[in-house]
Design a protein around this motif. Structure first.
Motif, mmCIF file in Angstrom:
data_model
loop_
_atom_site.group_PDB
_atom_site.id
_atom_site.type_symbol
_atom_site.label_atom_id
_atom_site.label_comp_id
_atom_site.label_asym_id
_atom_site.label_seq_id
_atom_site.Cartn_x
_atom_site.Cartn_y
_atom_site.Cartn_z
ATOM 1 N N GLU A 52 5.363 -17.348 5.933
ATOM 2 C CA GLU A 52 4.448 -16.705 6.613
ATOM 3 C C GLU A 52 4.866 -15.227 7.378
ATOM 4 N N MET A 53 6.094 -15.380 7.768
ATOM 5 C CA MET A 53 6.707 -14.246 8.288
ATOM 6 C C MET A 53 7.156 -12.900 7.153
ATOM 7 N N GLY A 54 7.155 -13.398 5.934
ATOM 8 C CA GLY A 54 7.290 -12.475 4.912
ATOM 9 C C GLY A 54 5.964 -11.529 4.690
ATOM 10 N N ARG A 55 5.447 -11.267 5.731
ATOM 11 C CA ARG A 55 4.146 -10.579 5.564
ATOM 12 C C ARG A 55 4.300 -9.017 5.286
ATOM 13 N N ALA A 56 3.187 -8.499 4.833
ATOM 14 C CA ALA A 56 3.378 -6.997 4.405
ATOM 15 C C ALA A 56 4.213 -6.839 3.439
ATOM 16 N N GLY A 57 4.450 -7.975 2.330
ATOM 17 C CA GLY A 57 5.748 -8.045 1.367
ATOM 18 C C GLY A 57 5.881 -6.899 0.386
ATOM 19 N N VAL A 58 4.770 -6.775 -0.243
ATOM 20 C CA VAL A 58 4.850 -5.581 -1.363
ATOM 21 C C VAL A 58 3.875 -4.493 -0.959
ATOM 22 N N TRP A 59 4.501 -3.381 -0.799
ATOM 23 C CA TRP A 59 3.778 -2.231 -0.604
ATOM 24 C C TRP A 59 4.350 -0.954 -1.363
ATOM 25 N N TYR A 60 3.398 -0.110 -1.822
ATOM 26 C CA TYR A 60 3.856 1.310 -2.394
ATOM 27 C C TYR A 60 4.698 0.932 -3.755
ATOM 28 N N THR A 61 4.598 -0.286 -4.505
ATOM 29 C CA THR A 61 5.534 -0.831 -5.221
ATOM 30 C C THR A 61 4.678 -0.473 -6.723
ATOM 31 N N GLU A 62 5.519 -0.411 -7.848
ATOM 32 C CA GLU A 62 4.989 -0.130 -9.208
ATOM 33 C C GLU A 62 5.560 -1.013 -10.453
ATOM 34 N N HIS A 63 4.547 -1.558 -10.915
ATOM 35 C CA HIS A 63 5.164 -2.508 -12.053
ATOM 36 C C HIS A 63 5.853 -3.798 -11.526
ATOM 37 N N ILE A 64 4.924 -4.435 -10.932
ATOM 38 C CA ILE A 64 5.243 -5.967 -10.338
ATOM 39 C C ILE A 64 4.689 -7.127 -10.922
ATOM 40 N N THR A 65 5.369 -8.077 -11.449
ATOM 41 C CA THR A 65 4.621 -9.426 -11.963
ATOM 42 C C THR A 65 5.209 -10.605 -11.286
ATOM 43 N N VAL A 66 4.335 -11.256 -10.822
ATOM 44 C CA VAL A 66 4.573 -12.323 -9.592
ATOM 45 C C VAL A 66 3.963 -13.717 -10.454
ATOM 46 N N GLU A 67 4.954 -14.626 -10.979
ATOM 47 C CA GLU A 67 4.254 -15.817 -11.504
ATOM 48 C C GLU A 67 4.671 -17.158 -10.844
ATOM 49 N N ASP A 68 3.984 -18.283 -10.981
ATOM 50 C CA ASP A 68 4.348 -19.463 -10.523
ATOM 51 C C ASP A 68 4.888 -19.721 -9.248
ATOM 52 N N SER A 69 4.130 -18.789 -8.303
ATOM 53 C CA SER A 69 4.837 -18.731 -6.754
ATOM 54 C C SER A 69 3.928 -18.725 -5.854
ATOM 55 N N ALA A 70 4.311 -19.035 -4.613
ATOM 56 C CA ALA A 70 3.290 -19.369 -3.338
ATOM 57 C C ALA A 70 3.844 -18.164 -2.436
ATOM 58 N N ILE A 71 2.484 -17.598 -1.887
ATOM 59 C CA ILE A 71 2.623 -16.541 -0.804
ATOM 60 C C ILE A 71 1.863 -16.891 0.326
ATOM 61 N N GLU A 72 2.510 -17.268 1.259
ATOM 62 C CA GLU A 72 1.890 -17.672 2.561
ATOM 63 C C GLU A 72 1.934 -16.540 3.321
ATOM 64 N N ALA A 73 2.305 -15.415 3.177
ATOM 65 C CA ALA A 73 2.371 -14.406 4.048
ATOM 66 C C ALA A 73 1.064 -13.282 3.901
ATOM 67 N N PRO A 74 0.568 -13.094 4.750
ATOM 68 C CA PRO A 74 -0.726 -12.122 4.704
ATOM 69 C C PRO A 74 -0.181 -10.723 4.514
ATOM 70 N N LYS A 75 -1.475 -9.817 4.149
ATOM 71 C CA LYS A 75 -1.081 -8.172 3.865
ATOM 72 C C LYS A 75 -0.180 -8.051 3.006
ATOM 73 N N ASN A 76 -0.402 -8.793 2.085
ATOM 74 C CA ASN A 76 0.720 -8.510 0.747
ATOM 75 C C ASN A 76 -0.163 -7.621 -0.269
ATOM 76 N N PHE A 77 0.715 -6.777 -0.884
ATOM 77 C CA PHE A 77 0.222 -5.820 -2.244
ATOM 78 C C PHE A 77 -0.715 -4.981 -1.484
ATOM 79 N N ARG A 78 -0.087 -3.668 -1.149
ATOM 80 C CA ARG A 78 -0.937 -2.765 -0.865
ATOM 81 C C ARG A 78 -0.618 -1.244 -1.312
#
Length: 291
Positions: A72-98
């Motif tokens: 949950e505290m891994g919030r705002a996890g992925v911002w301003y990033t290029e070419h990312i693949t996420v597979e078979d994963s759990a993302i509890e944190a909000p505000k991800n991928f911007r």
């Protein structure tokens, strides 16, 4: 081709522990208390790792993530990033991928998806479950297959979106969107699609109070409307509906084909009734039987 260095079972705390690193394979790492653990990194593969604090992947490039967890505290996890693949994963944190480019999510759960996938370009989702409001706002060039979404105001302002085989429980979905096509999906939510342009539904089942209004070029092919009232207000419509429609209010123009319409409300001081053709197939069938 650069050989990637392997890191196994690392435990990291503090600010930016792997700042500006590149060409790494990281296995079973824990990124604990400390912001921006992989900021400005590139060509990183992550397996079985855990993000427990904020902003782990900002301004990064060429990132592959598999079997990882954002707490949950891994919030705002992925911002301003290029070419990312996420597979078979759990993302509890909000505000991800911007404001990310070229994002692939495959078999991912996002149970706290508020303000997630905002202003991204080039998004591919397969078998994603998300729960949260304002999902995918202002994102564009998206292909989605097998999305299960619980959350209101989804895809607001989205452009160039194709959705298949999905289940959306979402009030105010697709507001202000442009060039969205939805295939073989179920959608339930009030005020569906207002202020959209070029919104198409094919083989879909829809429930919506006062939905499908204020739309420029609404197309529906082989769709079922359940408990849908006051539909099509001020919309230009080309609708082929295989069920009854509870009520229709002031469509601007076009053609509506439905089994029947419970209540048709046309206010001549607001719309020109001659610009809309309405065909009720149940009445036609009854007339043919009588003949």
């Amino acid at each position: 081709m650069t050989q990637k260095k392997e890191i196994r079972r690392g435990f990291y705390t503090g600010e930016r522990p792997l700042f500006h690193e590149h060409d790494l394979k990281i296995y079973d790492a824990i990124f604990d208390d400390g912001e921006s653990c992989l900021k400005e990194c590139h060509d990183i593969d992550l397996y079985g790792s855990m993000f427990k604090w904020k902003y782990p992947l900002w301004y990064s490039k060429n990132i592959n993530v598999k079997n990882c967890t954002w707490f949950e505290m891994g919030r705002a996890g992925v911002w301003y990033t290029e070419h990312i693949t996420v597979e078979d994963s759990a993302i509890e944190a909000p505000k991800n991928f911007r404001r990310c480019h070229e994002v692939t999510l495959r078999n991912v759960t996002i149970p706290n998806a508020g303000e997630t996938l905002w202003s991204c370009d080039g998004v591919r989702m397969e078998k994603v479950m998300a729960k949260g409001d304002y999902f995918a706002m202002n994102s564009e060039n998206m292909t989605v297959d097998g999305l299960t979404l619980y959350g209101n105001y989804s895809f607001d302002g989205a452009k160039n979106v194709e959705i298949r085989n999905s289940h959306l429980l979402s009030k105010d979905a697709f507001w202000n969107s442009e060039n969205v096509t939805v295939y073989d999906s179920f959608i339930s939510g009030e005020y569906l699609g207002w202020n959209a342009k070029n919104l198409t539904f094919v083989n879909c089942t829809i429930e919506s109070l006062q939905g499908l209004c204020y739309i420029d070029n609404l197309v529906m092919k082989n769709c079922t409307l359940i408990n849908t009232t006051l539909a099509f207000e001020y919309s230009t419509v080309d609708a082929e509906i295989t069920s009854a429609v509870d009520s229709v209010l002031n469509p601007t123009s076009g053609t509506i084909v439905a089994e029947s319409i419970g209540e048709l409300i046309i206010e001549r001081d607001k719309v020109d009734p001659d610009k809309t053709t309405i065909i009720c197939t149940a009445a036609q069938n009854d007339a043919q039987k009588s003949a």
